[in-house]
Design an enzyme around this catalytic site. Sequence first.
Site, PDB file in Angstrom:
ATOM      1  N   THR A 192       0.652  -1.439   0.109  1.00  0.00           N
ATOM      2  CA  THR A 192       0.062   0.046   0.031  1.00  0.00           C
ATOM      3  C   THR A 192       1.037   1.180  -0.187  1.00  0.00           C
ATOM      4  O   THR A 192       1.869   1.400   0.857  1.00  0.00           O
ATOM      5  CB  THR A 192      -1.200  -0.015   1.183  1.00  0.00           C
ATOM      6  N   LYS A 281      -0.412  -1.009  -4.463  1.00  0.00           N
ATOM      7  CA  LYS A 281      -1.791  -0.571  -4.167  1.00  0.00           C
ATOM      8  C   LYS A 281      -2.060   0.734  -4.007  1.00  0.00           C
ATOM      9  O   LYS A 281      -1.002   1.415  -3.141  1.00  0.00           O
ATOM     10  CB  LYS A 281      -2.424  -1.363  -2.903  1.00  0.00           C
ATOM     11  N   HIS A 305      -7.956   4.135  -1.878  1.00  0.00           N
ATOM     12  CA  HIS A 305      -8.271   3.757  -0.401  1.00  0.00           C
ATOM     13  C   HIS A 305      -9.610   3.885  -0.118  1.00  0.00           C
ATOM     14  O   HIS A 305     -10.051   4.345   1.183  1.00  0.00           O
ATOM     15  CB  HIS A 305      -7.227   4.452   0.589  1.00  0.00           C
TER      16      HIS A 305
END
Length: 939
Positions: A192, A281, A305
């Site tokens: 992430t 991500k 997100h």
Amino acid sequence: MADNPHKGSSPHDIETEIYQKGLHYERPVLSFQSDQWEAEACKRLSADSKANDLLGYVYGSAGQRETSDKNREAFKRWSIVPRRLVKTNSFPSLETTVFGERLSCPIAMAPIGVQRIFNPDGELAAAGAAAKAGIPYILSTASSTSIEDVAKANSSGQRWYQLYWPANHNNDITVSLLKRAKASGYSTLFVTLDTYILGWRPSDMDNGYNPFLRADQIGVELGFSDPIYRKSFREKHGKEIEDDQAAAAADWTRTVFPGTSHGWEDLKFLQKQWDGPIVLKGIQSLEDARKAVEVGVQGIVVSNHGGRQQDGGNSSLAILPHIVDAVGGKLTIFYDSGVRCGADIVKALALGAECVLVGRPYVYGLALGGEKGVSHVLRSLKGELELTLHLSGIPSIGKDVLNRSVLVKEDDLFQNIKVTVHSINLLPQRFDQGPSLLLLPHLFAEAFNDLGTSLEAENVKLVKCEPNYNIWFGDGESFELSTDVARMKTEIERWEGKDGFERYFQFLQESHRHYELSVTHVLRRNFTSLLHMARPSFLRHLLALHPFESIYSRASKYFWTERLRRVFTFGSMYMGMSPFDAPGTYSLLQYTELAEGIWYPIGGFYRVMDALLDCGKRLGAEYRFSTPVKEILISSDGRRANGVELASGERLNADVVLVNADLVYAYNELLPTSSYASSLSRRHGSCSSISFYWAMDRTIPELKAHNIFLADEYRNSFDDIFKKQMIPEEPSFYVNVPSRVDATAAPPGTDSIVVLVPVGHLLDGQEGRGLDPQTKQDWEAMEDKARRAVFSTIKSRTGADLQKHVVHEIINTPGTWKTKFNLDKGAILGLSHSFFNVLSFRPSTQHSKYRNLYFVGASTHPGTGVPICLAGSKITSEQILNDLKMAKPWDSSQDTAKQNLGREIDQVQMAPMLSNFHIAVLVAVIAVIVSIYYSSEAR
């Protein structure tokens, strides 16, 4: 006999089970209405003593929820268009493969932390439900359950691990987490990128609630169970975690949310430590997507997100097709953000995602019923996905059937436009966004020869387009321009008789002089000062170039009908100028097309660019793609350019800086402000364009490879463009069908079509302001007007109804040219080519102050157009080498003509001044004169 399509746990089975129970007044415990899950979960959680905390955390988003709301609204802007009578004998197969793993459906459970705040079983329940549903489970670093325990709960299911990435000084902790995940059977690593610090979340802040800072181990379990982190905490604080869990929780939170971001170069570390696919991500831009390909990761998640990190951002669904166009096929593309139901999953897959992550819905299920609640949500999503595909006539999730052709933008339906999708790479059709034909082929051959190779050696195959153009008039007539003399004789004599054909050769003779003189004295010479225009070699040919007369006035001398004057002057559009203003010199454009032909590279014009790139790489050039430059660095003494600073903050030092960006943009945006930069902005620019790129569902035989549709009000149409900076009431436009000469441009039975409608450029200070009584540059209205004009004009003149057969559309407008390509005013051909904007009047190829800063491109000498810019690149290269006192590698090469001078048969010889007949006559005349002279003397 066909298999029963309702066999197994199909949507039909689910519905049958529910309705059968309904006969006995049994209702489902949990709702099948996906939009009710959130409300029911909130109601269930409200019974908890920490209700506000929990509700705020699961429902809350960043800022004013703008990004989060955009995610949901984006799905509503796309509609699925069902097809009927698509014969099937089973429900669509949802099976797919990701990184070699066979998935039962293209869904994965998004990484969500602290799940025990919603249900005591937390991640154990979610991972167990995932395994039973055959859906991959992605474990978050913020999990409230250990890596190993979740793996046990997931048993034989597919599981992936998501990393919140500690700073480099904690690399040992990162390695430990990765080793634990790998040892526990997590096969893919999701990194992430958007959460190196928690976002501005008002709902959590109002409640003073941060689950990671609490001493109950919710949100910090992975750290508390990690041996390397435990050792680090002990060494740092002199005590065990259990002795001060509050301090440990705060310390672990700082470890995984360090407050600063990693750089692209740090990915090398993860690639060394993780033996498996790596997925990034949080990708939201084309530049980052391309960079992901460049660094060699295996996948990306197009995600914001869920709107929880940054407010005011774009929706993930809106950027998804653009990212697919940029990198599709080069890595695996996942989608995440705003997904709530099966139809949402269909839309994300159709726009190019290969797997869709589901987040909040399964958390709501967890809150409502633990593992059974999660199973209910997953079952519902799979069932709705399968049934939506089935009812839409989509037999599988394969990209050959589930793609953008099944979607329509809802807004476009109200504008009677079939589809508006920005798509190039996903479509089977291919388009050239820039040049669609190749002129002056000898300049390309020369460039490759100078690089020590050839077009043929680089596998660039050029095919000749014949005829050059079909020119369509409003009265139903057409004219074919061709290099074939016989065809031209027929065409010209049809309108101007045999004398007209003779005058055509006179026009060619003049245009030939324009062409040869320009190549010799302009395209191969630099004009760095006004004195260069006084060179005798140039000055003696100046009047022969007719720079003070327009193309139209020169053509009128040779062509006496208005029809042919238009036929032989429309080409000034290539220079971004009106034929009534463009210097007569530029008839050379018509000449090169008529004498040398129009060519097209098989595979598209970008094939030539790829070949040049390959040459550069072999010669040691290093390219950085999708790397925006923030500014050109200037030395402290203000005399040199020291290099460039990238948008990332990285600085690249250089001895020489060569700028190929739009010159006006470079002076005004990349260099220090100056009066010269301001004066460049005030110079006349070329026109802009509204360009359409259409994928057709069938061939359009009425159109040739290159088509010109000329306005009846020819002069007025150019005045609207160049004097009013608008789109004409009746525009002239160009239509290219590359699939007519290159079968690879479209699948069999279809066409790819490019339409270029010249329009005025953007007016300073008015860009994007819409309809204005001063400018009337309402580009949204102009775009619609252009589209309708193209459709109606083509239909009325050729009979082809394109509108019915357009299945995909890409659009570039003046605003696109400015924002995407940094073209000043959106002028597609740079500065104008009027007399006081060419030769020594055109911006120099070298900066007047920073002597190691050079320019190349449309707005510097010699001018616009790919072959002209290519010639300009050689001029600038020679200038740089001369300044560095370095030899030019291509000086040693000799062309074929020079090599052949030694052969007697090839030597050019002077023609005899007089023929034998002339000599005989001259002798007779002299004899008569002599006899007369002597006769007079005798008298």
